[in-house]
Design a protein around this motif. Structure first.
Motif: not given
Length: 330
Positions: A40-51
């Motif tokens: 498992v890799v944890l990466q910051p994601c932009p708002k559009v990916v979260e939505l």
């Protein structure tokens, strides 16, 4: 998020993690860490990916319940419910691209938009248009590449089309202003010529804001645009065709459009008057120097390869690349 197809298809519904600075996404990695089970890799994601994840969580609920699965991309199809195979993923992306016309670029040309092209496009945007400096190594880590050379080559193989054309003029003005005012490390004939131009303006004791206006005016008058390449920038203008090394001498003329042939570092970097190199591209030249020093030191290499490597070593060093093995290739 520039993940591989297999990694995207393996993402589960609990992939979003709230951090103190925003949302992160958990994705499995199969290639370089744990080929069988994935790590498992944890990466910051932009708002559009979260939505997008939120939408998939809601829309895929019935399919996951039927398939007893927690995979985020679980879908219902004519044979039941499951995670789509990579072939189906490519088909759906192609249909989406056609419906939204994102598969069209330039003069009505078609771009076969496959999932892996998005991964390559991420590299192009990172390296060329958003200028994250010398962070090729950070990009390589994000892509999980074993070799820095693989990361560099990715940026040269994607169809860019005009998807980023709105940024190009802004990029041109920003780069030329920084070069002219000495705000960034730059080498090549373009840097020399624009430096001389600004020195003439400084003689007139103009303030920096007026110098920037002169730079923008000259850039607009000559219709100058920087075109990113893996190894530097090509500054194409109305007169660029007179001096372009990538054109045959018989084809060189003012007003020529920029040729569509593939640009090579050994041609652009060997005195082409349209070439500009900034610190963004130093890792490319360091990688080139290392690769050609190894070839030059290989006793089994053909003589013509060794001679070509000596030229490549000279060019790489002229752009600031430093040798890890000073004795090699000298």
């Amino acid at each position: 998020m520039c993940d591989r197809e297999s990694e995207t298809l393996a993402i589960e519904t609990d992939c979003l993690v709230q951090g103190i600075d925003g949302w992160y996404i958990k994705t499995p990695n199969f290639k370089a860490r744990n080929v069988d089970g994935g790590s498992v890799v944890l990466q910051p994601c932009p708002k559009v990916v979260e939505l997008a994840v939120r939408v998939l969580q809601r829309l895929g609920g019935p399919a996951r319940a039927e398939a007893n699965s927690e995979k985020l991309l679980c879908i219902t199809h004519n044979q039941g419910s499951s995670v789509p195979e990579e072939t189906e993923l490519r088909k759906r992306l192609a249909r989406f691209a056609k419906a939204t016309k994102t598969n069209i670029y330039g003069a009505g040309k078609d771009w076969h938009l496959a999932p892996h092209q998005l991964r390559r496009f991420f590299v192009t945007a990172w390296i060329h248009y958003y200028e994250y400096g010398r962070n090729f190594k950070a990009l390589s880590k994000t892509l999980d590449h074993a070799s820095l050379g693989t990361t560099i080559r990715y940026g040269s193989r994607v169809v860019q089309g005009n998807a980023l054309s709105r940024e190009q003029k802004n990029l041109t003005n920003r780069i030329l202003n920084d070069v002219a005012l000495g705000n960034i490390f730059a080498k090549g004939p373009v840097a020399h010529n624009w430096g001389r131009f600004v020195e003439l303006l400084r003689v007139k004791a103009l303030p920096e804001d007026q110098i920037s206006e002169w730079v923008d005016h000259r850039s607009g008058r000559n219709d100058s645009n920087v075109h990113p390449m893996p190894h530097g920038y090509c500054l194409w203008s109305k007169s660029a065709g007179l001096h372009a090394q990538c054109l045959e001498k018989s084809d060189r003329a003012a007003g020529n459009p920029r040729p569509r042939n593939r640009k090579r570092s050994c041609v652009c970097g060997n005195g082409c008057r349209n070439f500009l190199m900034t610190e963004v591209f130093i890792p490319f030249w360091e990688h080139s120097l290392e690769r050609h020093e190894r070839l030059a030191a290989n006793p089994a290499a053909p003589v013509r390869f060794k001679e070509a490597s000596k030229v490549a070593i000279r060019i790489a060093k002229s752009f600031g690349a430093t040798s890890a093995h000073p004795a090699v290739g000298q």
